[in-house]
Design a protein around this motif. Structure first.
Motif, PDB file in Angstrom:
ATOM      1  N   ALA A 105       0.838  -1.209   0.000  1.00 42.49           N
ATOM      2  CA  ALA A 105       0.000   0.000   0.000  1.00 42.49           C
ATOM      3  C   ALA A 105       0.867   1.251   0.000  1.00 42.49           C
ATOM      4  O   ALA A 105       0.564   2.237  -0.684  1.00 42.49           O
ATOM      5  N   LEU A 106       1.977   1.202   0.732  1.00 43.07           N
ATOM      6  CA  LEU A 106       2.906   2.342   0.782  1.00 43.07           C
ATOM      7  C   LEU A 106       3.564   2.578  -0.572  1.00 43.07           C
ATOM      8  O   LEU A 106       3.691   3.718  -1.021  1.00 43.07           O
ATOM      9  N   ARG A 107       3.959   1.476  -1.241  1.00 44.47           N
ATOM     10  CA  ARG A 107       4.556   1.620  -2.579  1.00 44.47           C
ATOM     11  C   ARG A 107       3.559   2.239  -3.560  1.00 44.47           C
ATOM     12  O   ARG A 107       3.928   3.087  -4.369  1.00 44.47           O
ATOM     13  N   LEU A 108       2.311   1.818  -3.485  1.00 43.73           N
ATOM     14  CA  LEU A 108       1.272   2.401  -4.354  1.00 43.73           C
ATOM     15  C   LEU A 108       1.116   3.892  -4.070  1.00 43.73           C
ATOM     16  O   LEU A 108       1.022   4.706  -4.990  1.00 43.73           O
ATOM     17  N   GLN A 109       1.109   4.232  -2.778  1.00 43.93           N
ATOM     18  CA  GLN A 109       0.948   5.629  -2.360  1.00 43.93           C
ATOM     19  C   GLN A 109       2.094   6.488  -2.897  1.00 43.93           C
ATOM     20  O   GLN A 109       1.886   7.614  -3.343  1.00 43.93           O
ATOM     21  N   GLN A 110       3.304   5.931  -2.890  1.00 47.61           N
ATOM     22  CA  GLN A 110       4.474   6.664  -3.400  1.00 47.61           C
ATOM     23  C   GLN A 110       4.366   6.913  -4.904  1.00 47.61           C
ATOM     24  O   GLN A 110       4.997   7.818  -5.433  1.00 47.61           O
ATOM     25  N   LEU A 134      -0.946   6.417  -6.123  1.00 50.83           N
ATOM     26  CA  LEU A 134      -2.116   5.544  -6.211  1.00 50.83           C
ATOM     27  C   LEU A 134      -2.577   5.168  -4.810  1.00 50.83           C
ATOM     28  O   LEU A 134      -1.864   5.391  -3.834  1.00 50.83           O
ATOM     29  N   SER A 135      -3.765   4.590  -4.727  1.00 53.03           N
ATOM     30  CA  SER A 135      -4.263   4.157  -3.419  1.00 53.03           C
ATOM     31  C   SER A 135      -4.591   2.673  -3.459  1.00 53.03           C
ATOM     32  O   SER A 135      -4.864   2.115  -4.525  1.00 53.03           O
ATOM     33  N   ILE A 136      -4.588   2.057  -2.287  1.00 48.10           N
ATOM     34  CA  ILE A 136      -4.920   0.641  -2.201  1.00 48.10           C
ATOM     35  C   ILE A 136      -6.387   0.415  -2.574  1.00 48.10           C
ATOM     36  O   ILE A 136      -6.737  -0.594  -3.193  1.00 48.10           O
TER      37      ILE A 136
END
Length: 199
Positions: A90-95, A98-100
């Protein structure tokens, strides 16, 4: 090897008595399985061929040894690690902006289904880590002072801190974990050297 993986697996070293090692001195891997792993490492992880080949041998050997070994592992440990992996994802997506939740919508999935997927990866990761820790113990593979100092230099450069400051921060459990990480990396290299690729 990726030391970030060990952060969620730190206590596997305390559970070496939960592993009865199977054969590990000579591991045979089917050529097609090895070739696919090498290709995945190059494509997905952007490794050089040499690094991809080495990592494929290490990972496949650890999985094979885990299959030969008796490992006592609780579902609670697997779920805990799977949740850590979900948080990291989820953190990688946020970076990436994007969102989970957006991921769930696009993939037509949900948190429970992702957790179930992560549980399989988590189980495999923990089992591999536990057998490598057991191999390190069996073969008396330990971190030398020189290897520990080299890791301190690497961390010092990465975080732009004085080496002595890094050393002070890493006293106690963190120092033990890093030394154990080095021993496990040596165990991975040891088993990889004894891999035979069957054509």
């Amino acid at each position: 090897r990726d030391r970030s993986v060990s952060r969620g697996l730190g206590d596997v070293y305390k559970r070496q008595d939960q592993v009865t090692l199977g054969k590990y001195q000579s591991v045979r891997i089917p050529y097609e399985q090895w070739k696919e792993a090498v290709e995945q490492n190059i494509i997905r992880h952007q490794m050089s061929y040499e690094e991809a080949e080495k990592r494929a041998k290490e990972d496949l050997a650890a999985k094979k040894i885990a299959a030969y070994s008796q490992i006592r592992l609780s579902e609670e440990e697997v779920v805990k690690r799977a949740r850590q992996m979900m948080e990291a994802y989820a953190l990688r997506l946020q970076q990436q902006g994007l969102s989970i939740e957006g991921y769930y919508r696009v993939r037509k999935t949900n948190a429970q289904e992702l957790l179930d997927q992560m549980k399989e990866k988590a189980r495999e990761q923990i089992r591999s880590r536990m057998v490598l820790a057991a191999v390190a113990k069996a073969e008396k593979l330990e971190a030398t002072e020189e290897e520990y100092e080299q890791e301190l230099r690497r961390l010092s450069a990465r975080y732009m801190m004085e080496k002595d400051r890094v050393r002070a921060i890493l006293r106690g459990e963190e120092e033990t974990r890093i030394r154990q990480d080095i021993a496990v990396a040596k165990a991975a290299e040891y088993v990889a050297q004894n891999v035979r690729i069957d054509s």
